[in-house]
Design a protein around this motif. Structure first.
Motif, PDB file in Angstrom:
ATOM      1  N   HIS A  53      -2.466  11.917   1.297  1.00  0.00           N
ATOM      2  CA  HIS A  53      -3.291  10.538   1.445  1.00  0.00           C
ATOM      3  C   HIS A  53      -2.593  10.269   2.680  1.00  0.00           C
ATOM      4  O   HIS A  53      -3.134   9.171   2.958  1.00  0.00           O
ATOM      5  CB  HIS A  53      -1.991   9.497   0.108  1.00  0.00           C
ATOM      6  CG  HIS A  53      -2.290   9.729  -0.866  1.00  0.00           C
ATOM      7  ND1 HIS A  53      -3.040   9.738  -1.801  1.00  0.00           N
ATOM      8  CD2 HIS A  53      -1.051  11.507  -1.754  1.00  0.00           C
ATOM      9  CE1 HIS A  53      -3.117  10.030  -3.402  1.00  0.00           C
ATOM     10  NE2 HIS A  53      -1.414  11.177  -3.105  1.00  0.00           N
ATOM     11  N   TYR A  54      -2.084  10.698   3.685  1.00  0.00           N
ATOM     12  CA  TYR A  54      -1.438  10.550   4.710  1.00  0.00           C
ATOM     13  C   TYR A  54      -1.774  11.753   5.966  1.00  0.00           C
ATOM     14  O   TYR A  54      -1.529  13.070   5.403  1.00  0.00           O
ATOM     15  CB  TYR A  54       0.209   9.811   4.883  1.00  0.00           C
ATOM     16  CG  TYR A  54       0.467   8.863   4.357  1.00  0.00           C
ATOM     17  CD1 TYR A  54      -0.056   7.109   4.508  1.00  0.00           C
ATOM     18  CD2 TYR A  54       0.985   8.424   3.240  1.00  0.00           C
ATOM     19  CE1 TYR A  54      -0.032   5.804   3.828  1.00  0.00           C
ATOM     20  CE2 TYR A  54       0.816   7.925   2.425  1.00  0.00           C
ATOM     21  CZ  TYR A  54       0.071   6.242   2.437  1.00  0.00           C
ATOM     22  OH  TYR A  54       0.340   5.154   1.856  1.00  0.00           O
ATOM     23  N   PRO A  55      -1.772  11.537   6.719  1.00  0.00           N
ATOM     24  CA  PRO A  55      -2.317  12.742   7.691  1.00  0.00           C
ATOM     25  C   PRO A  55      -0.825  12.591   8.110  1.00  0.00           C
ATOM     26  O   PRO A  55      -0.111  12.310   8.184  1.00  0.00           O
ATOM     27  CB  PRO A  55      -2.511  11.667   9.299  1.00  0.00           C
ATOM     28  CG  PRO A  55      -2.412  10.371   9.028  1.00  0.00           C
ATOM     29  CD  PRO A  55      -2.307   9.735   8.084  1.00  0.00           C
ATOM     30  N   THR A  56      -0.181  14.101   8.711  1.00  0.00           N
ATOM     31  CA  THR A  56       0.642  14.647   8.925  1.00  0.00           C
ATOM     32  C   THR A  56       0.731  14.048  10.366  1.00  0.00           C
ATOM     33  O   THR A  56       0.305  13.335  11.282  1.00  0.00           O
ATOM     34  CB  THR A  56       0.828  16.036   9.476  1.00  0.00           C
ATOM     35  OG1 THR A  56      -0.181  16.671   7.627  1.00  0.00           O
ATOM     36  CG2 THR A  56       2.180  16.823   9.442  1.00  0.00           C
ATOM     37  N   LEU A  60       7.637   6.543   6.812  1.00  0.00           N
ATOM     38  CA  LEU A  60       6.401   6.451   5.406  1.00  0.00           C
ATOM     39  C   LEU A  60       7.320   6.550   3.513  1.00  0.00           C
ATOM     40  O   LEU A  60       7.474   5.668   2.907  1.00  0.00           O
ATOM     41  CB  LEU A  60       5.641   7.339   5.605  1.00  0.00           C
ATOM     42  CG  LEU A  60       4.169   6.741   6.030  1.00  0.00           C
ATOM     43  CD1 LEU A  60       3.145   7.642   6.036  1.00  0.00           C
ATOM     44  CD2 LEU A  60       3.635   4.888   6.099  1.00  0.00           C
ATOM     45  N   ARG A  61       7.908   7.224   4.252  1.00  0.00           N
ATOM     46  CA  ARG A  61       8.619   7.768   2.612  1.00  0.00           C
ATOM     47  C   ARG A  61      10.019   7.798   2.379  1.00  0.00           C
ATOM     48  O   ARG A  61       9.991   6.342   0.823  1.00  0.00           O
ATOM     49  CB  ARG A  61       9.324   9.887   2.220  1.00  0.00           C
ATOM     50  CG  ARG A  61       7.444   9.887   2.504  1.00  0.00           C
ATOM     51  CD  ARG A  61       8.292  11.740   2.610  1.00  0.00           C
ATOM     52  NE  ARG A  61       8.644  11.904   3.842  1.00  0.00           N
ATOM     53  CZ  ARG A  61       8.989  13.196   4.406  1.00  0.00           C
ATOM     54  NH1 ARG A  61       9.691  13.848   3.669  1.00  0.00           N
ATOM     55  NH2 ARG A  61       9.051  13.274   5.717  1.00  0.00           N
ATOM     56  N   PHE A  73       0.723  -1.352  -0.154  1.00  0.00           N
ATOM     57  CA  PHE A  73      -0.451   0.004   0.287  1.00  0.00           C
ATOM     58  C   PHE A  73       1.177   1.190   0.188  1.00  0.00           C
ATOM     59  O   PHE A  73       0.340   2.478  -0.814  1.00  0.00           O
ATOM     60  CB  PHE A  73      -0.806   0.224   1.246  1.00  0.00           C
ATOM     61  CG  PHE A  73      -2.125   1.089   1.001  1.00  0.00           C
ATOM     62  CD1 PHE A  73      -3.272   0.722   0.753  1.00  0.00           C
ATOM     63  CD2 PHE A  73      -1.576   2.728   1.850  1.00  0.00           C
ATOM     64  CE1 PHE A  73      -3.728   1.943   0.332  1.00  0.00           C
ATOM     65  CE2 PHE A  73      -2.285   3.599   2.255  1.00  0.00           C
ATOM     66  CZ  PHE A  73      -3.659   3.053   1.215  1.00  0.00           C
ATOM     67  N   VAL A  74       2.515   1.056   0.595  1.00  0.00           N
ATOM     68  CA  VAL A  74       2.911   2.303   0.898  1.00  0.00           C
ATOM     69  C   VAL A  74       3.388   2.767  -0.343  1.00  0.00           C
ATOM     70  O   VAL A  74       3.937   3.715  -1.244  1.00  0.00           O
ATOM     71  CB  VAL A  74       3.680   2.513   2.378  1.00  0.00           C
ATOM     72  CG1 VAL A  74       5.038   3.674   2.000  1.00  0.00           C
ATOM     73  CG2 VAL A  74       3.143   2.804   3.777  1.00  0.00           C
ATOM     74  N   GLY A  75       4.182   1.656  -1.174  1.00  0.00           N
ATOM     75  CA  GLY A  75       4.250   1.519  -2.216  1.00  0.00           C
ATOM     76  C   GLY A  75       3.789   1.776  -3.233  1.00  0.00           C
ATOM     77  O   GLY A  75       4.507   2.810  -4.584  1.00  0.00           O
ATOM     78  N   ALA A  76       2.209   1.777  -3.411  1.00  0.00           N
ATOM     79  CA  ALA A  76       1.622   2.207  -4.477  1.00  0.00           C
ATOM     80  C   ALA A  76       1.103   3.806  -4.085  1.00  0.00           C
ATOM     81  O   ALA A  76       0.722   4.305  -4.820  1.00  0.00           O
ATOM     82  CB  ALA A  76      -0.106   1.260  -4.654  1.00  0.00           C
ATOM     83  N   VAL A  77       0.756   4.335  -2.526  1.00  0.00           N
ATOM     84  CA  VAL A  77       0.176   5.429  -3.095  1.00  0.00           C
ATOM     85  C   VAL A  77       1.569   6.351  -1.981  1.00  0.00           C
ATOM     86  O   VAL A  77       1.829   5.809  -0.682  1.00  0.00           O
ATOM     87  CB  VAL A  77      -1.031   5.006  -1.729  1.00  0.00           C
ATOM     88  CG1 VAL A  77      -1.178   6.789  -1.354  1.00  0.00           C
ATOM     89  CG2 VAL A  77      -1.914   4.755  -1.468  1.00  0.00           C
ATOM     90  N   ASP A  78       1.896   7.253  -2.740  1.00  0.00           N
ATOM     91  CA  ASP A  78       3.482   8.186  -2.276  1.00  0.00           C
ATOM     92  C   ASP A  78       3.168   9.217  -1.592  1.00  0.00           C
ATOM     93  O   ASP A  78       1.911   9.471  -1.524  1.00  0.00           O
ATOM     94  CB  ASP A  78       3.297   8.851  -3.598  1.00  0.00           C
ATOM     95  CG  ASP A  78       4.783   9.003  -3.692  1.00  0.00           C
ATOM     96  OD1 ASP A  78       5.870   9.267  -2.536  1.00  0.00           O
ATOM     97  OD2 ASP A  78       5.040   9.631  -5.167  1.00  0.00           O
ATOM     98  N   PRO A  79       3.775   8.625  -0.195  1.00  0.00           N
ATOM     99  CA  PRO A  79       3.475   9.803   1.161  1.00  0.00           C
ATOM    100  C   PRO A  79       3.802  10.730   0.601  1.00  0.00           C
ATOM    101  O   PRO A  79       3.905  12.192   1.370  1.00  0.00           O
ATOM    102  CB  PRO A  79       4.511   8.973   2.075  1.00  0.00           C
ATOM    103  CG  PRO A  79       4.655   7.676   1.270  1.00  0.00           C
ATOM    104  CD  PRO A  79       4.311   7.306  -0.030  1.00  0.00           C
ATOM    105  N   ASN A  80       4.692  10.955  -0.737  1.00  0.00           N
ATOM    106  CA  ASN A  80       5.325  12.389  -1.046  1.00  0.00           C
ATOM    107  C   ASN A  80       4.218  13.400  -1.921  1.00  0.00           C
ATOM    108  O   ASN A  80       4.448  14.637  -2.130  1.00  0.00           O
ATOM    109  CB  ASN A  80       6.861  12.089  -1.564  1.00  0.00           C
ATOM    110  CG  ASN A  80       7.833  11.143  -1.103  1.00  0.00           C
ATOM    111  OD1 ASN A  80       7.865  11.549  -0.383  1.00  0.00           O
ATOM    112  ND2 ASN A  80       7.602  10.533  -1.699  1.00  0.00           N
TER     113      ASN A  80
END
Length: 143
Positions: free
Chosen positions: A44-47, A64-65, A33-40
């Motif tokens: 997409h993700y909370p701070t 995450l990054r 999931f983390v590989g598919a949804v870019d945290p950059n």
């Protein structure tokens, strides 16, 4: 040994490794999931709550990054995002492998992860890393 006793032994082995395989499946799904949804990409993700409240980096900031970069076979970039997280990955893989092997062999699982002195040393390392990455000379450790 009869066929049913042999089958039962094989079934017991399979059952004994279900927990380590379950952990591997959940970890693999999270990693995918983390590989598919870019945290950059924002949104997409909370701070990080610590970063949001204080403006300082916590020991996990950048993980995450780093995992996203690792999922894309870029270990040098991952190391730049969070060197401590990247340094712990081999240890986690070792402990998971040891757990899986002991389960397969029918040996009892160890009730301690490591000697207390190692756990205390790791806690001190995390705290020192946390402080240093927020100091001017430690900016190289910041994500």
């Amino acid at each position: 040994m009869t066929a049913t006793a042999h089958e039962r032994r094989g079934a017991d082995r399979i059952r004994s490794v279900l927990a380590p395989l379950g952990v591997a499946a959940v970890t693999g799904a999270a990693f995918a999931f983390v590989g598919a949804v870019d945290p950059n990409q924002p949104g997409h993700y909370p701070t990080c709550p610590f970063l949001f409240l204080t403006g300082l980096y916590c020991p996990g900031c950048g993980t995450l990054r780093a995992m996203h970069a690792l999922a894309h076979a870029d270990p040098l970039t991952a190391l730049g995002f969070n060197p401590l997280a990247m340094a712990t990955v081999p240890f986690l893989l070792f402990w998971w492998g040891r757990w899986t092997l002991r389960s397969w062999q029918g040996r009892p699982a160890r009730t301690t992860l490591a000697r207390p002195v190692y756990l205390w040393a790791f806690l001190v390392l995390v705290i020192v890393y946390w402080v240093v990455r927020n100091l001017p000379f430690g900016r190289v450790l910041a994500p």
